[in-house]
Design an enzyme around this catalytic site. Structure first.
Site, short mmCIF file in Angstrom:
data_model
loop_
_atom_site.label_atom_id
_atom_site.label_comp_id
_atom_site.label_asym_id
_atom_site.label_seq_id
_atom_site.Cartn_x
_atom_site.Cartn_y
_atom_site.Cartn_z
N HIS A 274 -38.39 -43.83 -11.78
CA HIS A 274 -36.93 -43.86 -11.95
C HIS A 274 -36.43 -42.63 -12.71
O HIS A 274 -35.82 -41.76 -12.11
CB HIS A 274 -36.45 -45.13 -12.64
CG HIS A 274 -36.83 -46.38 -11.93
ND1 HIS A 274 -36.55 -46.61 -10.60
CD2 HIS A 274 -37.47 -47.51 -12.36
CE1 HIS A 274 -37.01 -47.79 -10.23
NE2 HIS A 274 -37.57 -48.36 -11.27
N ASP A 325 -39.70 -50.21 -4.41
CA ASP A 325 -39.49 -50.94 -5.66
C ASP A 325 -39.23 -52.42 -5.45
O ASP A 325 -40.14 -53.19 -5.17
CB ASP A 325 -38.35 -50.28 -6.44
CG ASP A 325 -38.27 -50.75 -7.88
OD1 ASP A 325 -39.02 -51.66 -8.27
OD2 ASP A 325 -37.45 -50.22 -8.64
#
Length: 459
Positions: A274, A325
């Site tokens: 991220h 994810d």
């Protein structure tokens, strides 16, 4: 799923490490690696129109696939956020047993393959029974992820997660987190047992380690996990949310990316997931480290994480890959498109990461292929002799690809196309997607449907 022995793949157009080539014949050895790449050849073997190296999906939480569509209502009490979404996730996972985990993992791996990914980095933190009691085999749920990979044929980099605390202040795990929790000693046992189970897969399987985040592991726990990895992949969530940055600033007087770079030898076997909350100095420091930034633009959009500083990072030579994810949507083309569009929206610009030599699509695709292979510790990343045969064939007859040449093929695929363009996928030579469908798709879908019917009765 065994590797196809002595296979050959012919492509009218293929993206090789040094650029586009015509009439390419790729030979695949018994161990799933590429034994020869020849240009200007006559058709033979499996015939394709457009052949690309297939990327790695570098970040997945498989079980969250079954949550898709369950978290789109506003809760009582005001604004929804990552933190309120997380409470829904905690409640959901308490309904999952080992059989459910395996069926869900197989389904999402199948979807990844059908989307064009050849391998996955499974960031696996669901370890114990509801209530936090370990299974007799500490690695029971890792075994189920591995069994799913055996069924689907996806390349697996398995990343057992060390999760110790509920926050930087070392508070105890909340009820929703106790299925994740281990101290470093028990985690080392779990990691070893997962490695033993992984030997059942083909030689392209990789074992790494994943200290969850700077919120969930202490300084010594992080050091122990890094030592356990050695030179193997180390993946960690980092600087995803403003609240995480503030928490670390209060506790250690440093921002997450800055703290990690100052306190660890972050290098090419690291993948930081991220990193949507960085200041410019951190962006440049991460780029210079040689680590891979693991970007998950669809999930980051879904959760309101923020926008990665991609233009600055790439201009500084940073490496990146993409992952699905939360698996709310499995689409390689859309993941790449969302990454570029987020930069355009922030900067009010176009073609933000294109260069004078490469189009936007080419920069995105090359980055995802090379960065994903690096992050997964996978000998892949190109259609070249010695690399695993991770291959993606696009349908050259698709309307948006007709007549396209060179990098325009990638631009049309990423910005005008979707997964319907994906015709065939090979993972280390295993021809797992044919004609756009997984070779075991019917059985895998049926098992997932049965699992979801059971789960609806429990939730």
């Amino acid at each position: 799923m065994s590797t196809r022995s002595g296979a050959t793949v012919f492509a009218e157009k293929a993206l090789l490490p040094d650029g586009w080539a015509q009439n390419v014949l790729v030979s695949i050895s018994e161990n799933g690696s590429i034994s020869a790449v020849e240009q200007g050849q006559a058709p033979a073997g499996v015939r394709t129109g457009i052949l690309l190296p297939a990327p790695v999906n570098l970040h997945s939480h498989a079980f969250q696939r079954a949550m898709a569509g369950m978290s789109e209502r506003r809760g009582e009490g005001g604004r929804d956020s990552f933190w309120t979404w997380r409470q829904i996730m905690f409640r959901f996972l308490d309904a999952l047993g080992p059989d459910d985990v395996e069926a869900i993992a197989a389904f999402v791996q199948m979807e990844m393959l059908e989307a064009g990914y050849a391998a996955v980095g499974e960031f696996h933190y669901l370890h114990h029974q509801p209530g936090g009691v370990p299974y007799d085999n500490l690695a029971e749920l890792s075994v189920r992820i591995i069994a799913a990979a055996s069924e689907t044929g996806i390349g697996l980099t398995h990343l057992p997660v060390l999760y110790q605390y509920g926050g930087v202040d070392k508070r105890a795990l909340a009820p929703g987190q106790i299925r994740f929790g281990n101290d470093p000693d028990r985690f080392a046992q779990l990691h070893e047992q997962a490695g033993t189970a992984l030997k059942a897969l083909a030689a392209d399987a990789v074992l790494g380690v994943a200290p969850h985040s700077l919120r969930a592991v202490c300084e010594q726990g992080l050091a122990d996990a890094v030592a356990l990895a050695g030179e193997r992949p180390v993946h960690m969530h980092l600087a995803e949310q403003v609240g995480e940055v503030e928490e670390l600033l209060d506790a250690r007087g440093s921002r997450p990316v800055a703290w990690l770079l100052d306190n660890h030898r972050v290098s090419s076997n690291w993948c930081l997931i991220h990193c949507t909350q960085m200041v410019p100095e951190e962006t440049l420091g991460l780029a210079q480290s040689g680590a891979v930034a693991g970007l998950c633009p669809i999930t980051e959009s879904s959760l309101g994480d923020g926008i990665f500083d991609g233009v600055r990072y790439l201009q500084a030579g940073g490496r990146f890959g993409v992952g699905s994810d939360s698996n709310i949507r499995i689409s390689l083309s859309e993941e790449l498109r969302t990454l570029e569009y987020s930069q355009r929206l922030r900067d009010k610009s176009r073609a933000t990461i294109a260069t004078s030599r490469k189009s936007t699509g080419r920069v995105l695709f090359d980055g995802a292929v090379s960065g994903g292979a690096q992050a997964a510790g996978r000998n892949a990343g190109g259609i070249a002799k010695g690399c695993f045969a991770d291959l993606l064939a696009l349908d050259a007859t698709a309307i948006d690809l007709e007549g396209r040449e060179g990098d325009e093929i990638l631009d049309a695929y990423i910005f005008a196309g979707d997964d319907r363009m994906v015709r065939d996928v090979w993972s280390a030579g295993r021809h797992v997607v044919r004609g756009g469908k997984h070779v075991k798709g019917d059985a895998i879908r049926a098992a997932y449907r049965a699992t979801m019917n059971r789960l609806r009765n429990r939730l």
